[in-house]
Design a protein around this motif. Structure first.
Motif, PDB file in Angstrom:
ATOM      1  N   ALA A  18       0.807  -1.214   0.000  1.00 24.75           N
ATOM      2  CA  ALA A  18       0.000   0.000   0.000  1.00 24.75           C
ATOM      3  C   ALA A  18       0.844   1.270   0.000  1.00 24.75           C
ATOM      4  O   ALA A  18       0.500   2.251  -0.656  1.00 24.75           O
ATOM      5  CB  ALA A  18      -0.924  -0.002   1.217  1.00 24.75           C
ATOM      6  N   PHE A  19       1.949   1.269   0.736  1.00 25.75           N
ATOM      7  CA  PHE A  19       2.664   2.538   0.974  1.00 25.75           C
ATOM      8  C   PHE A  19       3.930   2.709   0.151  1.00 25.75           C
ATOM      9  O   PHE A  19       4.400   3.818  -0.015  1.00 25.75           O
ATOM     10  CB  PHE A  19       2.992   2.680   2.461  1.00 25.75           C
ATOM     11  N   VAL A  20       4.521   1.609  -0.298  1.00 26.78           N
ATOM     12  CA  VAL A  20       5.808   1.748  -0.984  1.00 26.78           C
ATOM     13  C   VAL A  20       5.672   1.501  -2.481  1.00 26.78           C
ATOM     14  O   VAL A  20       6.076   2.321  -3.302  1.00 26.78           O
ATOM     15  CB  VAL A  20       6.859   0.778  -0.389  1.00 26.78           C
ATOM     16  N   LEU A  21       5.073   0.364  -2.846  1.00 23.23           N
ATOM     17  CA  LEU A  21       5.126  -0.053  -4.245  1.00 23.23           C
ATOM     18  C   LEU A  21       3.784   0.072  -4.969  1.00 23.23           C
ATOM     19  O   LEU A  21       3.715  -0.176  -6.173  1.00 23.23           O
ATOM     20  CB  LEU A  21       5.616  -1.513  -4.334  1.00 23.23           C
ATOM     21  N   SER A  22       2.735   0.422  -4.242  1.00 27.10           N
ATOM     22  CA  SER A  22       1.400   0.536  -4.852  1.00 27.10           C
ATOM     23  C   SER A  22       1.012  -0.735  -5.613  1.00 27.10           C
ATOM     24  O   SER A  22       0.599  -0.699  -6.765  1.00 27.10           O
ATOM     25  CB  SER A  22       1.329   1.744  -5.800  1.00 27.10           C
ATOM     26  N   ILE A  23       1.187  -1.871  -4.931  1.00 20.18           N
ATOM     27  CA  ILE A  23       0.746  -3.143  -5.503  1.00 20.18           C
ATOM     28  C   ILE A  23      -0.460  -3.606  -4.672  1.00 20.18           C
ATOM     29  O   ILE A  23      -0.350  -3.734  -3.455  1.00 20.18           O
ATOM     30  CB  ILE A  23       1.848  -4.220  -5.412  1.00 20.18           C
ATOM     31  N   PRO A  24      -1.612  -3.831  -5.302  1.00 20.04           N
ATOM     32  CA  PRO A  24      -2.765  -4.279  -4.508  1.00 20.04           C
ATOM     33  C   PRO A  24      -2.524  -5.681  -3.946  1.00 20.04           C
ATOM     34  O   PRO A  24      -1.773  -6.476  -4.518  1.00 20.04           O
ATOM     35  CB  PRO A  24      -3.909  -4.265  -5.509  1.00 20.04           C
ATOM     36  N   GLU A  25      -3.188  -5.971  -2.823  1.00 19.80           N
ATOM     37  CA  GLU A  25      -2.929  -7.225  -2.111  1.00 19.80           C
ATOM     38  C   GLU A  25      -3.110  -8.460  -2.985  1.00 19.80           C
ATOM     39  O   GLU A  25      -2.382  -9.441  -2.833  1.00 19.80           O
ATOM     40  CB  GLU A  25      -3.849  -7.348  -0.887  1.00 19.80           C
ATOM     41  N   HIS A  26      -4.084  -8.436  -3.887  1.00 18.64           N
ATOM     42  CA  HIS A  26      -4.335  -9.659  -4.654  1.00 18.64           C
ATOM     43  C   HIS A  26      -3.249  -9.941  -5.678  1.00 18.64           C
ATOM     44  O   HIS A  26      -3.227 -10.996  -6.279  1.00 18.64           O
ATOM     45  CB  HIS A  26      -5.718  -9.593  -5.327  1.00 18.64           C
ATOM     46  N   LYS A  27      -2.357  -8.983  -5.873  1.00 19.47           N
ATOM     47  CA  LYS A  27      -1.240  -9.192  -6.796  1.00 19.47           C
ATOM     48  C   LYS A  27       0.083  -9.385  -6.061  1.00 19.47           C
ATOM     49  O   LYS A  27       1.150  -9.371  -6.667  1.00 19.47           O
ATOM     50  CB  LYS A  27      -1.109  -7.984  -7.747  1.00 19.47           C
ATOM     51  N   LEU A  28       0.012  -9.521  -4.773  1.00 19.03           N
ATOM     52  CA  LEU A  28       1.250  -9.582  -3.985  1.00 19.03           C
ATOM     53  C   LEU A  28       1.154 -10.690  -2.946  1.00 19.03           C
ATOM     54  O   LEU A  28       0.252 -10.676  -2.103  1.00 19.03           O
ATOM     55  CB  LEU A  28       1.485  -8.225  -3.290  1.00 19.03           C
ATOM     56  N   ARG A  29       2.060 -11.640  -3.037  1.00 18.62           N
ATOM     57  CA  ARG A  29       2.144 -12.710  -2.040  1.00 18.62           C
ATOM     58  C   ARG A  29       3.425 -12.504  -1.234  1.00 18.62           C
ATOM     59  O   ARG A  29       4.490 -12.279  -1.807  1.00 18.62           O
ATOM     60  CB  ARG A  29       2.200 -14.067  -2.740  1.00 18.62           C
ATOM     61  N   VAL A  30       3.290 -12.551   0.075  1.00 20.73           N
ATOM     62  CA  VAL A  30       4.474 -12.494   0.935  1.00 20.73           C
ATOM     63  C   VAL A  30       4.536 -13.792   1.712  1.00 20.73           C
ATOM     64  O   VAL A  30       3.560 -14.204   2.353  1.00 20.73           O
ATOM     65  CB  VAL A  30       4.434 -11.291   1.905  1.00 20.73           C
ATOM     66  N   TYR A  31       5.670 -14.453   1.622  1.00 19.01           N
ATOM     67  CA  TYR A  31       5.823 -15.760   2.244  1.00 19.01           C
ATOM     68  C   TYR A  31       7.062 -15.735   3.129  1.00 19.01           C
ATOM     69  O   TYR A  31       8.170 -15.487   2.650  1.00 19.01           O
ATOM     70  CB  TYR A  31       5.952 -16.830   1.153  1.00 19.01           C
ATOM     71  N   ALA A  32       6.863 -15.959   4.402  1.00 19.89           N
ATOM     72  CA  ALA A  32       7.979 -16.097   5.348  1.00 19.89           C
ATOM     73  C   ALA A  32       8.019 -17.553   5.779  1.00 19.89           C
ATOM     74  O   ALA A  32       7.195 -17.985   6.579  1.00 19.89           O
ATOM     75  CB  ALA A  32       7.779 -15.191   6.551  1.00 19.89           C
TER      76      ALA A  32
END
Lengths: 265, 792
Positions: free
Chosen positions: B235-249
């Motif tokens: 939301a704040f850095v790259l302007s990528i909506p959540e449905h296009k961004l997966r974060v996996y730890a």
């Protein structure tokens, strides 16, 4: 680290030949050199790994001397029955270096050749008046250590063994630096067959390992803690860092010397 | 007795099988097809203007794909690294929040500030090329000491005059002043809370991967809270909506707070992977971790305690400088304020408390939460000044505390919290009994006969865990809610997949959470899998920090289980031809009350997925439920710690002879894991008090930038801990009655240890020593005190 070639000679002659290559660097246990390489602080063309040279390994007693091969690990020295019977203080010293991983890789030859001002072995070498044997010559301890990380070794010269005179009694009193666990200020004290007392100090000196003439004279005359109290230890010759002031190091020289006396009394 | 494998059983940690075999799957273990490697060129100066960066030679070097600088980031119009919390200062103004660029623009502000990134085919090629980057910088005077930052005349950020981020206060100032005016005795203590480097075993790592086909991004990262990273970065850095961004730890090798925050490297690899259309991996080495992971603590405080003649506390004042470092890390502004000043009542009835906190920018690495986060600082402040007061007034350190304990609950403190429950006498009595407080003087005499100075130190801590009620923290400046989410997916044959937002990186959630579900559903734990860390699998989550996982994440799991059982009852009622109100669920069976008619959990699950005989008009097929749990209050773990030390007066070396911990964590799910958590916390607390010191010189160079100079606690430094939990006071507002145990050891132990050291050397007239109590510091204190005594 930067890329380098690796030579693994099986004998001393091959190692000497390999070390004649421009930019070649001898590698023993690698406990100092490998971290230096990883930080890209050194860029050797060839690393000459000495660990395959069997003639440089081993411990033997020859008359009044204990001879430890330059490629002998701290772990081997710490566990050696020969060392324990001849100079138990050296076994004790070796057992206090680093952790088991370090002791199983690091060697006496590497330690004295590197001459880290906080290393343990140099204090024993000078306190006992040992001889450093190389592929070229024998060097007296007093001539060998030349200040921080500096020795009288020539380019390509290899420490093949250290020959320790066997003292009447000796002890190593180590006070650790809290982070590295190297010596912050440690004392190797030896009573020699001629009645003299010799005191090697590591970790403290601004110019690296040293013998303390004042302490030696006082203790040769009167082997007691009270004799230590009468000796002035000059803070001006001590190093200064995050972990100890020169004054603290000078103080610790006397404290560790007294503990050495107590250990031998 | 606990049920087999259920709540209360010391179940062996299932995750340890893979960890002990070296089979953990960490971010750096992952390699993506076509992967490239990033090397980050970082500033070697603390404060300098960036005049020119010449990347021509580096760009032409072998294997180099591209070299990025701040200019590329600016051109792409990316946002800066955001801060997750806004503090309002004492004038009602928002804190100063300067931009935190992903790569430095115009200026560098700390050693380690990233200047350029080389992306190449191999890591070595990237690193080789970075040596060819020519940077023209003009060195500026560095702001290092936060106490003089206001008046130094040098500015870290133009937007923050005098380097003040905020000047904040909490509590009744006039009331507190009045309490001091009426005091019989006032104790004053000035001290530092030393700066620390978290040093988790695994350094940080991030892999960014852009998928052109779906216009999707994946970030593999070493994070304690992947959803929070997705939210902040997307939301704040790259302007990528959540449905296009997966974060996996995946498996994460320890965090201790330092892996909560969103870091620039994560945003860089994610963004740049699209620029070069290939995955990019960045892995920190240990030296890089020292200058790029957020540091911890770093307060300088003046505290005053007002007491009456009987030792009752009348008022407390605290004036603290808190170091923010060069930029605001994710949680940094809330640590010295809402996680610190709010804990200054401690376990005591002090009626008036006033705290002032000035957060300062300096040319050092950003500082943020580290195991305990604000609460260790508050506990250290209180528990040290109480001991100093006891020493000055001739009172026993346990007795002065007893005279001030809170004993009625709920209790409203003067610093904004309401403690729901507690029993501070219970933990104090227990620790004094276990550690044989009464027999101490005999042990002191025995030590003295060997030339050693023995001391005993007490600390009674309280912490606010189970972070946090969303509405409350929203009012305090949090920019996100702090609930937790869970999904219970009952599979057709009755096994269960639990999706939790609470990431596990050493805490043992895979075991503990399975115990909770096993207990609730009456099925064996091996029928239950705990899934965490992947934003594509988990509905949402706020992550793991602040000892919140079981209290908040576990409560979400319980709520989701309740929904599963409620639906199961409807299905069972249909299958058993009984009224739903007659169905009870116990021991994994749906039973018709008062009869022997029953359906097993798995039979009901199967019916939900094969709904041939099913109340299809009333409910949908399937058995999967999601719950969000937002806590009603913080939880308040508390306890008493006793430490005994021997000081060698000749060398100043402190040896810990005994460390005894008595904690009230409320209900306990897995006693063995709780004990392990306390052990780990104790090791880190002892590390802070005795060994660890993150030191900068006056130029802003990190002096203790490696393990050669930054002292980590080793096993040889630690005694055999004695850790006990009292039959506690369960939390009154969460369904498990749990409070949290992850930080207690790191909170309770530093003041206990320093109190013990001061007790040992008080004969020299010493009433305080700052952490860490290294041999040099203790010896110097003894020398100075001896010289002073001699002069008097």
């Amino acid at each position: 680290m930067y890329a380098f070639d690796l030579a693994r000679p099986a004998d001393l002659a091959s190692a000497v030949t390999s070390l004649q290559t421009e930019g070649a660097q001898a590698l023993s246990g690698g406990q100092t050199l490998i971290p230096v390489l990883k930080q890209r602080l050194s860029q050797p063309s060839v690393l000459v790994d000495l660990s395959g040279i069997d003639s440089m390994k081993g411990i033997r007693r020859a008359g009044e001397f204990l001879i430890i091969g330059g490629g002998t690990t701290h772990g081997t020295v710490a566990g050696s029955a020969e060392v324990a019977s001849a100079i138990p203080a050296i076994a004790s010293l070796a057992s206090k270096i680093g952790d088991p991983q370090v002791r199983n890789r690091g060697t006496i030859g590497g330690s004295v050749a590197n001459n880290d001002p906080a290393a343990c072995y140099p204090s024993a070498v000078i306190a006992l008046g040992a001889t450093v044997e190389t592929n070229k010559r024998e060097i007296a301890a007093e001539d060998f250590f030349q200040g921080l990380y500096t020795t009288s070794l020539e380019e390509g010269e290899i420490v093949t063994a250290v020959k320790f005179p066997i003292p009447v009694a000796a002890t190593y009193q180590k006070f650790e630096q809290p982070a590295s666990r190297f010596s912050l200020t440690s004392v190797f004290l030896a009573k020699m067959g001629d009645g003299s007392v010799r005191v090697g100090v590591t970790g403290a000196g601004a110019d690296g390992v040293f013998r303390h003439a004042g302490l030696e004279a006082a203790l040769s005359a009167d082997f007691s803690a009270a004799a230590v109290d009468g000796v002035a230890v000059d803070a001006g010759m001590m190093s200064n860092d995050l972990h100890a002031t020169p004054e603290y190091r000078a103080h610790l020289v006397k404290v560790m010397t007294k503990r050495a006396i107590a250990a031998l009394s | 007795m606990p049920k087999d494998g259920g709540i209360g059983a010391s179940v062996v940690r299932r995750e340890d099988t893979r960890f002990l075999k070296g089979k953990g799957r960490y971010t750096d273990d992952m390699n993506r097809p076509g992967q490239t490697y990033a090397y980050i060129l970082r500033s070697s100066l603390a404060h300098a203007t960036l005049n020119n960066i010449d990347t021509a030679a580096a760009s032409a070097a072998p294997g180099v794909i591209r070299v990025f600088t701040g200019a590329d980031i600016t051109a792409a119009e990316l946002g800066g690294v955001p801060c997750g919390w806004q503090i309002t200062d004492k004038h009602g103004e928002p804190m100063k929040e300067p931009a935190h660029p992903i790569l430095a623009v115009g200026k560098v502000r700390h050693v380690g500030d990233p200047i350029a990134v080389v992306v190449a085919e191999t890591y070595d090629e990237a690193r080789d090329a970075a040596e060819l980057i020519d940077i023209d910088m003009t060195d500026l005077a560095a702001v290092v000491d936060m106490r003089t930052a206001e008046t130094s005349g040098n500015q870290v950020h133009e937007e923050a005059p005098d380097n003040v981020c905020y000047d904040w206060e909490l509590g009744d100032k006039e009331g507190t002043d009045a309490a001091f005016a009426n005091a019989h005795h006032v104790t004053t203590l000035e001290f530092i809370n030393n700066r620390l480097v978290a040093n988790p075993m695994e350094p940080r790592c991030a892999i960014g991967e852009y998928d052109e086909n779906d216009d999707n991004y994946t970030l593999y990262t070493t994070s304690q809270n992947p959803h929070v990273i997705r939210l902040l970065m997307g939301a704040f850095v790259l302007s990528i909506p959540e449905h296009k961004l997966r974060v996996y730890a995946p498996d994460v090798g320890g965090g201790f707070g330092s892996k909560i925050y969103h870091y620039a490297e994560e945003a860089f690899v994610t963004w740049a992977s699209k620029e070069i259309r290939r995955p990019i991996k960045w892995t920190a080495d240990r030296s890089e971790a020292f200058i790029s992971d957020a540091h911890g603590r770093d307060h300088v405080t003046k505290a005053e305690l007002a007491l009456d003649a009987e030792g009752k506390f009348l008022g407390l004042r605290a004036d603290t400088y808190a170091n923010m470092g060069a930029y605001l890390s994710t949680f940094a502004p809330c640590v010295p304020t809402w996680l610190h000043a709010t804990l200054l009542a401690g376990q005591y009835t002090t009626p008036m408390v006033h705290a002032r906190v000035r957060a300062m920018f300096t040319n050092t690495v950003p500082v943020d939460a580290y195991r305990g986060a604000g609460r260790p600082e508050a506990t250290y402040l209180l528990e040290r000044i109480i001991n100093k007061a006891a020493q000055e007034m001739g009172l026993d350190q346990a007795e002065i505390r007893r005279r001030n304990f809170i004993r009625t609950f709920p209790y409203d403190t003067p610093v904004a919290l309401q403690y729901d429950t507690g029993d501070y006498d219970a933990t104090l009595n227990a620790v004094m009994e276990t550690a044989d407080y009464a027999g101490f003087e005999a042990r002191r005499a025995e030590s003295a006969s060997r030339g050693k100075l023995r001391g005993i130190g007490l600390s009674c801590y309280i912490e606010a865990c189970g972070i946090a009620p969303s509405a409350l923290v929203g009012a305090l400046g949090a920019r996100a809610g702090l609930y937790e989410a869970a999904t219970i997916r009952v599979n057709p044959t009755g096994s269960v997949s639990v999706m939790t937002g609470a990431h596990s990186h050493g805490q043992g959630h895979e075991t503990t959470f399975a115990q909770v579900v096993s207990d609730a559903l009456g099925i064996p734990a091996d029928q239950i899998d705990i899934i965490h860390g992947d934003t594509d699998k988990i509905p949402f989550g706020m992550g793991t920090y602040g000892s919140r996982s079981l209290a908040v994440g576990g409560s979400a799991i319980v709520k989701a289980v309740d929904k599963v059982v409620a639906k199961g009852k409807k299905i069972a009622a249909h299958l058993l031809e009984a009224a739903e109100s007659d169905i009870i669920f116990e021991d994994g069976q749906y039973k018709v009350a008062g009869t022997d008619k029953a359906k097993a959990f798995a039979e009901v699950s199967l019916a939900a997925y094969v709904p041939h005989n099913y109340p299809i008009d009333e409910i949908e097929p399937g058995l999967e439920e999601t719950a969000f749990y937002d806590p009603k209050n913080f939880t308040y773990p508390a306890g008493s710690y006793l430490c005994e030390v021997e000081v060698d007066p000749e060398t100043g070396k402190v040896e810990i002879v005994a460390m005894t911990a008595s904690d009230d964590f409320g209900n306990i799910v897995n006693p063995m894991i709780v004990e392990g958590q306390v052990h780990g916390g104790l090791a880190q607390g002892i590390g802070q008090a005795l060994l660890e010191n993150c030191a900068y010189d006056e130029h802003g160079q990190l002096v203790s930038g490696s393990f050669m100079d930054y002292a980590m606690p080793l096993a040889v430094d630690l005694p055999n801990f004695v850790v006990e939990t009292v039959e506690g006071t369960p939390c009154t507002h969460n369904p498990l009655g749990v409070k949290g145990c992850g930080e207690a050891g790191a909170i309770g132990s530093p003041p206990a240890l320093i109190n013990a050291v001061v007790d040992a050397i008080k004969g020299y007239g010493i009433d305080h020593i700052d952490m860490p109590a290294t041999p040099l510091n203790v010896w110097t204190a003894i020398q100075n005190a001896s010289a002073k005594q001699a002069a008097e």
